[in-house]
Scaffold this motif. Structure first.
Motif, PDB file in Angstrom:
ATOM      1  N   UNK A 106      12.104 -21.147 -26.073  1.00  0.00           N
ATOM      2  CA  UNK A 106      11.534 -22.489 -25.972  1.00  0.00           C
ATOM      3  C   UNK A 106      12.632 -23.521 -26.192  1.00  0.00           C
ATOM      4  N   UNK A 107      12.646 -24.544 -25.338  1.00  0.00           N
ATOM      5  CA  UNK A 107      13.533 -25.696 -25.512  1.00  0.00           C
ATOM      6  C   UNK A 107      12.631 -26.910 -25.726  1.00  0.00           C
ATOM      7  N   UNK A 108      12.735 -27.534 -26.902  1.00  0.00           N
ATOM      8  CA  UNK A 108      11.929 -28.715 -27.206  1.00  0.00           C
ATOM      9  C   UNK A 108      12.701 -29.965 -26.821  1.00  0.00           C
ATOM     10  N   UNK A 109      12.099 -30.771 -25.955  1.00  0.00           N
ATOM     11  CA  UNK A 109      12.730 -32.021 -25.496  1.00  0.00           C
ATOM     12  C   UNK A 109      11.819 -33.179 -25.898  1.00  0.00           C
ATOM     13  N   UNK A 110      12.317 -34.006 -26.817  1.00  0.00           N
ATOM     14  CA  UNK A 110      11.564 -35.186 -27.257  1.00  0.00           C
ATOM     15  C   UNK A 110      12.090 -36.398 -26.510  1.00  0.00           C
TER      16      UNK A 110
ATOM     17  N   UNK B 209      18.646 -19.721 -30.662  1.00  0.00           N
ATOM     18  CA  UNK B 209      20.065 -19.845 -30.940  1.00  0.00           C
ATOM     19  C   UNK B 209      20.292 -21.243 -31.482  1.00  0.00           C
ATOM     20  N   UNK B 210      20.796 -21.310 -32.714  1.00  0.00           N
ATOM     21  CA  UNK B 210      20.949 -22.597 -33.369  1.00  0.00           C
ATOM     22  C   UNK B 210      22.274 -23.208 -32.955  1.00  0.00           C
ATOM     23  N   UNK B 211      22.238 -24.455 -32.509  1.00  0.00           N
ATOM     24  CA  UNK B 211      23.440 -25.183 -32.110  1.00  0.00           C
ATOM     25  C   UNK B 211      23.617 -26.345 -33.071  1.00  0.00           C
ATOM     26  N   UNK B 212      24.831 -26.495 -33.617  1.00  0.00           N
ATOM     27  CA  UNK B 212      25.099 -27.615 -34.516  1.00  0.00           C
ATOM     28  C   UNK B 212      24.274 -27.571 -35.775  1.00  0.00           C
ATOM     29  N   UNK B 213      24.130 -26.378 -36.369  1.00  0.00           N
ATOM     30  CA  UNK B 213      23.424 -26.198 -37.641  1.00  0.00           C
ATOM     31  C   UNK B 213      22.026 -26.782 -37.593  1.00  0.00           C
TER      32      UNK B 213
ATOM     33  N   UNK C 261      26.459 -26.587 -19.305  1.00  0.00           N
ATOM     34  CA  UNK C 261      26.475 -27.166 -20.638  1.00  0.00           C
ATOM     35  C   UNK C 261      25.702 -26.284 -21.611  1.00  0.00           C
ATOM     36  N   UNK C 262      26.081 -26.360 -22.887  1.00  0.00           N
ATOM     37  CA  UNK C 262      25.439 -25.533 -23.917  1.00  0.00           C
ATOM     38  C   UNK C 262      24.132 -26.186 -24.344  1.00  0.00           C
ATOM     39  N   UNK C 263      23.044 -25.460 -24.179  1.00  0.00           N
ATOM     40  CA  UNK C 263      21.706 -26.015 -24.422  1.00  0.00           C
ATOM     41  C   UNK C 263      21.210 -25.593 -25.800  1.00  0.00           C
ATOM     42  N   UNK C 264      20.917 -26.558 -26.676  1.00  0.00           N
ATOM     43  CA  UNK C 264      20.331 -26.220 -27.974  1.00  0.00           C
ATOM     44  C   UNK C 264      18.823 -26.027 -27.849  1.00  0.00           C
ATOM     45  N   UNK C 265      18.187 -25.681 -28.940  1.00  0.00           N
ATOM     46  CA  UNK C 265      16.730 -25.510 -28.907  1.00  0.00           C
ATOM     47  C   UNK C 265      15.995 -26.848 -28.987  1.00  0.00           C
ATOM     48  N   UNK C 266      16.703 -27.923 -29.455  1.00  0.00           N
ATOM     49  CA  UNK C 266      16.066 -29.241 -29.569  1.00  0.00           C
ATOM     50  C   UNK C 266      16.959 -30.295 -28.938  1.00  0.00           C
ATOM     51  N   UNK C 267      16.334 -31.138 -28.114  1.00  0.00           N
ATOM     52  CA  UNK C 267      17.052 -32.242 -27.471  1.00  0.00           C
ATOM     53  C   UNK C 267      16.215 -33.506 -27.646  1.00  0.00           C
TER      54      UNK C 267
END
Length: 196
Positions: free
Chosen positions: A117-121, A66-70, A89-95
């Motif tokens: 998958x949630x990618x957290x850098x 699910x794409x958050x913020x384009x 809170x709304x969780x994007x796929x990349x943080x």
């Protein structure tokens, strides 16, 4: 019969089955399954003998992403005073997380995540990064450079079918990266909320 542990099917636990049952019920409530489909899949989930039987029951119900913020990642900076994301809170796929001096806490226990998958850098800095995930979620810290603070996965148990994988990359810096499940008090509070 093969005695190779790598080929032996893993037996499903009650928790494995219940995780899938919950997702099926949510899908039906959202109108993505009719009652006949729900009954059929619930029967298969509750009678599943191995973990491998469970993912096919929900694969067409979980979006690839699910794409958050384009497609832009959520950027969280700890700065001097620290930052936290908790609650629904709304969780994007990349943080992208920069711990700074104050540190950052990401709490996923009340989020309705549907990504696989949630990618957290992370760049943990001096304040460090704490990630709290529900029991049964997957965690991958293999690509984190521990730095002085290290990278610690304190979660318990195996990943349950249909649950997200939190894939962490980057550096532990001086403060380190620490991933854990909710503590005893937090689990009690969550249980009380669910019992309502």
């Amino acid at each position: 019969m093969s005695t190779d542990p790598a080929r032996r099917p893993l037996r499903a636990s009650d928790a494995d089955r219940e995780a899938v049952v919950e997702q099926l019920r949510e899908a039906a409530a959202e109108g993505r399954l009719d009652m006949e489909e729900l009954d059929e899949r619930l029967g298969l989930a509750l009678s599943a003998k191995t973990v491998a039987e469970l993912p096919p029951l929900i694969e067409d119900l979980v979006p690839e992403e699910e794409v958050v913020g384009a497609g832009e990642p959520l950027v969280i900076k700890g700065g001097m005073n620290g930052q936290s994301r908790a609650g629904a809170w709304k969780v994007p796929t990349r943080i992208v997380v920069e711990g700074g001096m104050g540190g950052v806490k990401l709490d996923f226990t009340r989020t309705g995540v549907r990504h696989r998958v949630i990618d957290v850098e992370v760049n943990a800095g001096a304040g460090g990064v704490v990630v709290i995930v529900p029991e049964g979620w997957g965690v991958d810290l293999d690509s984190v450079h521990g730095g002085m603070g290290g990278a610690w996965n304190k979660t318990k148990g195996e990943r349950l079918p249909g649950t997200p994988l939190v894939r962490v990359t980057g550096s532990g810096g001086m403060g380190g990266v620490y991933v854990r499940n909710p503590g005893r008090m937090q689990r009690r509070k969550l249980r009380r909320e669910l019992e309502g």
